[in-house]
Structures are given as structure tokens and as C-alpha cells.
Design a protein around this motif. Structure first.
Motif, PDB file in Angstrom:
ATOM      1  N   THR A  74       0.830  -1.205   0.000  1.00  0.00           N
ATOM      2  CA  THR A  74       0.000   0.000   0.000  1.00  0.00           C
ATOM      3  C   THR A  74       0.867   1.258   0.000  1.00  0.00           C
ATOM      4  N   ALA A  75       1.910   1.248   0.821  1.00  0.00           N
ATOM      5  CA  ALA A  75       2.835   2.390   0.832  1.00  0.00           C
ATOM      6  C   ALA A  75       3.505   2.560  -0.528  1.00  0.00           C
ATOM      7  N   ALA A  76       3.805   1.453  -1.184  1.00  0.00           N
ATOM      8  CA  ALA A  76       4.456   1.524  -2.500  1.00  0.00           C
ATOM      9  C   ALA A  76       3.542   2.127  -3.556  1.00  0.00           C
ATOM     10  N   LEU A  77       2.222   2.068  -3.349  1.00  0.00           N
ATOM     11  CA  LEU A  77       1.292   2.705  -4.293  1.00  0.00           C
ATOM     12  C   LEU A  77       1.533   4.206  -4.383  1.00  0.00           C
ATOM     13  N   ALA A  78       2.176   4.771  -3.373  1.00  0.00           N
ATOM     14  CA  ALA A  78       2.487   6.201  -3.408  1.00  0.00           C
ATOM     15  C   ALA A  78       3.454   6.546  -4.535  1.00  0.00           C
ATOM     16  N   LEU A  79       4.160   5.548  -5.048  1.00  0.00           N
ATOM     17  CA  LEU A  79       5.127   5.789  -6.125  1.00  0.00           C
ATOM     18  C   LEU A  79       4.473   5.817  -7.505  1.00  0.00           C
ATOM     19  N   THR A  80       3.267   5.280  -7.632  1.00  0.00           N
ATOM     20  CA  THR A  80       2.668   5.087  -8.955  1.00  0.00           C
ATOM     21  C   THR A  80       2.383   6.375  -9.721  1.00  0.00           C
ATOM     22  N   PRO A  81       2.034   7.514  -9.067  1.00  0.00           N
ATOM     23  CA  PRO A  81       1.806   8.732  -9.865  1.00  0.00           C
ATOM     24  C   PRO A  81       3.027   9.161 -10.672  1.00  0.00           C
TER      25      PRO A  81
END
Length: 433
Positions: free
Chosen positions: A102-109
Motif C-alpha cells: 500500500t505504501a508503494a502505491l504512493a510511487l505510482t503517480p
């Protein structure tokens, strides 16, 4: 702690243990509320995939893949955890996996619109949602160790209501940050990553209370390892006739949870595209829906122990049918608010009742395994429900009103499949050595 009467708990179970168990529902609910329903789903379609015609399909495909993985693996993982007395250890691993992904989703933008950006986001959603599902199943397996058969509805209701409070807290903090960011003209690529980090932090932090307060009561049964787990699982399937009421419950669950999955994964999309909500209104809508769900889960838990698990679930399924009809015919935001309020009450109570019924009908020595089978059913439902909604929408030229009305069929089917279940007979089978 007066909310936890000792009469609902098994001998030797302390109230702090139940609080620790309920805190896991508090911890993980922010994930579904923020990532799956209110924030990242919309950003995936409009931000990462740039509103491409296939964007919604890619989102539902990622969720379906994660659910398929869980369906194929969770029963065996549950059997292994039962044999090793390792539910808590596996729960820690599942929680860590979901929090990190979930924290890694912060990288997707950073990769929005770029080659591989959609694939990366889908991969992280698949990983995070699979680990979330493992955790949900394993925490449910602790329920029969904590509650008496007569108090299982109350304790399950406490957990679900705590969960919706956690979901509201996480969404509320995220909403405040989104509104702050929008007031300063910051784009979604700025505030969406922060909401992912907020969600991960609350999930991991609150779960620590569970790990600190909830003991592992199960004892290892064998050193047979993975082979022993698979053998145990095969033996359970072979003895399925001995647990026919539990098996009927699983089939019933596939139907009605398919409808619930539509509400969880597509409510925001329906509200915006059909009714005309804007993004901030949708987040408020989901917040209020969580309030109603918390009230429904908590209050209905007490009603459930009085009138019975089966009758309680039947009442909630009738309410779900009403939700589908109202949502299909209303044309105003005010009218849709009524559907959302009823949906919230029905969502909390139906999910609480289903988990309590599973705990009541599961053999005490195979709790993680049987909750793994329950997870198999709920994840199969999570594939069938949204994909059916999407297929009907596509077949009717984009008419989501027909699709939501058709979802009522899933709840009616669940109601009919609930009728053959005999709770007393099922409980006797579960206690039979």
C-alpha cells in the motif's frame, strides 16, 4: 470495556484480547475504504490510465487476479496455520505485505501515463489486496476462540463496527488532506500518494495493538509441513457431506457477497457517473456509508444473538434488495443518499452475520482452514459480482441502472440458498469428532 460483557466470551478470555482482535478490523478497513473504494480506484482510472476506454476493465482485472490468487491459496494456508498453530505468525506476514504494498502505491503517480505505469499499479494492487484478504481470513479464524456460540454475533459485530470506525478515521484524515491540497491548487498526483502513506501507516500502527494483545491459543498438531496441510485440506473436501450446512453457507456467501462486492468496488463510480456526484461529495458519501455500517454491525450483533444468525442474515439480504431497487430508480442525489444509508446498515450487519455463522459452523480444531474456505467463497464472489455488473453494463450499452438492478438477483439467490441451512444440525456436525 463495558461493551464486552464476559457472558459473550469463552472461559479464560480477557477483554483486552477481544479489544486487540477488534483492533485488526479497525486497522485494515482503511485499506478497502481508501484504496479500493474512495480514492485510488478513481485515480487509477482517471490519473494513471488517463481515462482510457480499457481503464475500468484493467482495475477490475487487477482485483479479480488478486481474488483468484487468494481463492487458490488461502484454504491451504489456513490448513497449514491450523496444523502449526501459526495463525498469528501468518497474520503478521500478511499485514506486513499489505502495508508495504500500500505504501508503494504512493510511487505510482510518478509513472502515470508512462509505459509500464499501469502494469506497476496493477501489480501493487494485486499484491496489497491479496495480503489484505489473507489477513481478513486469518483474523476471522480467531473469533470462535474468543466468543461463546451464544455471543459470537456480538463479538463479530464489535469487530466489524470497530472496522468501520477505522475506515472512517482513515478516510476522514485523507479527505481533510485532499481538501487542503485542492484549496491550494495541488493536483491529484500530489495528494493521492500521501493518502496511500496515511492508509499504510494507520493499518500498520493499529495492527500492532492486535499483535500485542491477541494471543495464539491454538497448539501445533503435527510436523507434517505443507504436505500435511494439503492432506488435511483434501480430507476436508472429502468429508464435505458431513458439513453440508457449512457448505450451503459457502454457496449462499458466493451469491450475496457478490452483490456486496459490487457496492464496495463500484459505488463511487456509480455515484459519479450515473447520479452526478463530484469527487469530494463521493468521499463524504463513503464516509457516511461507513458510519451507517458501523451502527449496523454493532447494533445488529446484539439482535443477531437474540433472533439467530440465519434470520439476521435473511433480514439484511432483503434490505440489500431494496438498496438495488432504490439505486436503480432514483435520479437525484437526495434519493441516492437513502440507498447509501440503507446499504451502510445492510453492509455492516450482513458481513458481521456471515462471519459469525462461519465461526458457529466451523469445527473448533480447523478454524483457520474453514475460514480459508469462507475466504475462497467471498473472493469468488468478489470476482463474480463486479464482473457481472461490468458485463451487463457493456451488454446494455453502458446502462448501469440495469446493471445495479440486476445485482438484486444475487441477493435473492443468496436468500433462497440460506433457507436449507439448519444451524443446530450444522453446529452438531462441527463439534463431532
Amino acid at each position: 470495556m463495558a461493551l464486552f460483557p464476559a457472558s459473550a466470551l469463552r472461559s479464560g478470555v480477557r477483554k483486552r484480547e477481544v479489544f486487540g482482535w477488534a483492533m485488526y478490523d479497525f486497522a485494515n478497513s482503511g485499506y478497502t475504504t481508501v484504496v479500493i473504494t474512495a480514492v485510488f480506484a478513481a485515480y487509477f482510472v482517471g490519473g494513471i490510465a488517463k481515462g482510457a476506454p480499457w481503464a475500468a476493465f484493467a482495475w477490475t482485472a487487477a482485483l479479480s487476479i488478486s481474488y483468484a490468487i487468494v481463492m487458490l491459496t488461502m484454504p491451504a494456508i489456513g490448513a497449514w496455520a491450523d496444523l502449526r498453530g501459526a495463525k498469528k505468525r501468518v497474520l503478521v506476514v500478511a499485514t506486513t505485505g499489505c502495508v508495504l504494498a500500500t505504501a508503494a502505491l504512493a510511487l505510482t503517480p510518478r509513472f502515470a501515463g508512462a509505459s509500464g505505469g499501469v502494469a506497476l499499479a496493477m501489480l501493487l494492487v494485486i499484491i496489497s489486496n491479496a495480503f489484505y484478504s489473507y489477513g481478513e481470513s486469518l483474523t476471522g479464524a480467531f473469533l470462535p476462540e474468543l466468543a461463546t456460540p451464544e455471543g459470537m454475533g456480538k463479538v463479530s459485530g464489535w469487530g466489524w463496527s470497530f472496522g468501520y470506525v477505522g475506515g472512517m478515521l482513515t478516510l476522514g484524515i485523507c479527505l481533510a488532506y485532499v481538501l487542503w491540497s485542492q484549496a491550494r491548487g495541488l493536483p491529484a498526483s500530489h495528494f493521492v500518494p500521501v493518502t496511500m502513506l496515511i492508509t499504510a501507516a494507520i493499518y500498520g500502527g493499529a495492527a500492532c495493538a492486535t499483535f500485542a494483545l491477541l494471543p495464539e491459543r491454538a497448539q501445533p498438531k503435527t510436523a507434517g509441513g505443507e504436505l500435511g496441510a494439503w492432506q488435511q485440506l483434501r480430507a476436508t473436501y472429502k468429508r464435505a457431506r458431513a458439513y453440508r450446512d457449512f457448505m450451503w453457507l459457502l454457496v449462499c456467501t458466493v451469491c450475496y457477497q457478490g452483490g456486496v462486492a459490487v457496492a464496495i468496488t463500484l459505488a463511487a463510480i456509480y455515484a459519479e457517473q450515473v447520479i452526478g456526484f463530484v469527487a469530494s461529495e463521493t468521499m463524504v458519501l463513503i464516509f457516511v456509508l461507513n458510519v451507517a455500517a458501523a451502527v449496523g454491525a454493532f447494533s445488529f450483533g446484539y439482535i443477531q444473538d437474540r433472533i439467530g444468525h440465519k434470520v439476521s442474515l435473511a433480514v439484511t439480504l432483503v434490505a440489500w434488495v431494496a438498496v438495488c431497487v432504490i439505486a436503480a430508480v432514483v435520479t437525484t442525489k437526495g434519493g441516492f443518499w437513502w440507498a447509501a444509508a440503507i446499504a451502510g446498515l445492510a453492509m455492516g450487519s450482513s458481513q458481521s452475520a456471515g462471519r459469525a455463522m462461519t465461526g458457529y459452523l466451523a469445527p473448533p480444531q480447523q478454524l483457520a482452514e474453514f475460514f480459508g474456505l469462507w475466504t475462497f467463497a467471498t473472493r469468488l464472489a468478489s470476482i463474480i459480482g463486479p464482473l457481472s455488473f461490468g458485463a451487463i453494463t457493456w451488454a446494455t450499452g453502458g446502462n448501469q441502472r440495469i446493471a445495479i438492478l440486476s445485482t438484486a438477483v444475487l441477493f435473492v439467490a443468496g436468500l433462497l440458498l440460506l433457507l436449507p441451512i439448519d444451524m443446530r444440525r450444522g453446529r452438531e456436525a462441527a463439534l463431532r469428532k
